[in-house]
Design a protein around this motif. Structure first.
Motif, PDB file in Angstrom:
ATOM      1  N   GLN A 181       0.825  -1.213   0.000  1.00 48.63           N
ATOM      2  CA  GLN A 181       0.000   0.000   0.000  1.00 48.63           C
ATOM      3  C   GLN A 181       0.858   1.261   0.000  1.00 48.63           C
ATOM      4  O   GLN A 181       0.551   2.241  -0.688  1.00 48.63           O
TER       5      GLN A 181
ATOM      6  N   ALA B  62      -6.870  -4.002   4.004  1.00 48.39           N
ATOM      7  CA  ALA B  62      -6.020  -3.234   3.099  1.00 48.39           C
ATOM      8  C   ALA B  62      -6.868  -2.356   2.178  1.00 48.39           C
ATOM      9  O   ALA B  62      -8.001  -2.710   1.825  1.00 48.39           O
TER      10      ALA B  62
ATOM     11  N   LEU C 150      -6.341  -0.460  -1.467  1.00 43.99           N
ATOM     12  CA  LEU C 150      -5.534  -0.233  -2.658  1.00 43.99           C
ATOM     13  C   LEU C 150      -6.331   0.574  -3.669  1.00 43.99           C
ATOM     14  O   LEU C 150      -7.523   0.343  -3.869  1.00 43.99           O
TER      15      LEU C 150
ATOM     16  N   HIS D  30      -7.084  -5.720  -1.743  1.00 39.39           N
ATOM     17  CA  HIS D  30      -8.064  -4.717  -1.330  1.00 39.39           C
ATOM     18  C   HIS D  30      -9.234  -5.365  -0.585  1.00 39.39           C
ATOM     19  O   HIS D  30      -9.838  -6.328  -1.062  1.00 39.39           O
TER      20      HIS D  30
END
Length: 232
Positions: free
Chosen positions: A82, A167, A169, A104
């Motif tokens: 990231q 996460a 992204l 993601h």
């Protein structure tokens, strides 16, 4: 001159890279081993995974580093991936050392080999932290008893929130120049997420005949590979 920013995986901070850093600097490059918030000398600092992304971006931007090779090991491949998006044209290459990769909407825990419930339970049982494993669990990873002892001496409790946060992204990691370094004693095949990314023409696979902690087991060979990959 290349600037290497090196981030170790769960439980570990900047001391994990001592032998690697000395060789990178001897070769004339900048080398900046980074302890993430909550680990090593930063233990006690509350930290989630987004905190760790910011730690890495801040290290690059505060030092005004250019031509950066971001090195992520194990867990830290998730925040490193990231951060690599966020530093833009400062990035020369990403090198992921037997690491997890950012997906993601997914977390380290959601992709954990024994299931999200197992790691979440371990975190709850340790008051919000993931404890390092006992020495016996490092068997078969190419480490001497002395290297295992040093690794465990370097290890601290890992903040659990960093393992369960998802996460974020903006694009695909497949678009970033990346070397994935697979440590064969930890399993010869990359994970499905890594295998998919390796289909990108910007990703390449390199293998080491050692276990999951090559900065301890084979630091000289790891430094050699990092220098070689930085030149691509």
């Amino acid at each position: 001159m290349t600037d290497f920013v090196l981030v170790a995986g769960a439980w570990l901070g900047s001391p994990a890279w001592d032998e690697v850093v000395s060789e990178l600097r001897a070769a004339g490059h900048g080398a900046y081993p980074l302890s993430l918030s909550g680990l090593a000398e930063k233990r006690g600092v509350p930290a989630g995974q987004r905190t760790h992304v910011r730690d890495i971006v801040d290290e690059v931007e505060d030092r005004d580093l250019r031509d950066v090779v971001l090195v992520g090991h194990s867990y830290s491949g998730i925040p490193v991936g990231q951060a690599a998006e966020r530093i833009g044209d400062r990035l020369r290459r990403m090198v992921l050392v037997d690491s997890n990769v950012a997906v993601h909407g997914e977390s380290f825990a959601s992709g954990f080999w024994s299931g999200e419930a197992a790691i979440t339970a371990a975190i709850v049982a340790n008051g919000g932290f993931w404890a390092p494993p006992p020495a016996a669990e490092f068997a078969g990873q190419g480490l001497t008893d002395e290297q295992i002892a040093r690794l465990l001496a370097d290890a601290t409790l890992h903040p659990g929130d960093s393992l369960t946060e998802r996460a974020e992204l903006a694009g695909s990691l497949g678009d970033l120049p990346t070397t994935y370094l697979k440590c064969l004693l930890d399993g010869p095949e990359p994970s499905d997420a890594v295998a998919k990314l390796l289909t990108s023409e910007r990703w390449r696979l390199v293998e080491m005949n050692t276990g999951h902690w090559p900065m301890y087991s084979q630091p000289h060979e790891l430094a050699r590979i990092l220098l070689e990959e930085a030149g691509r």
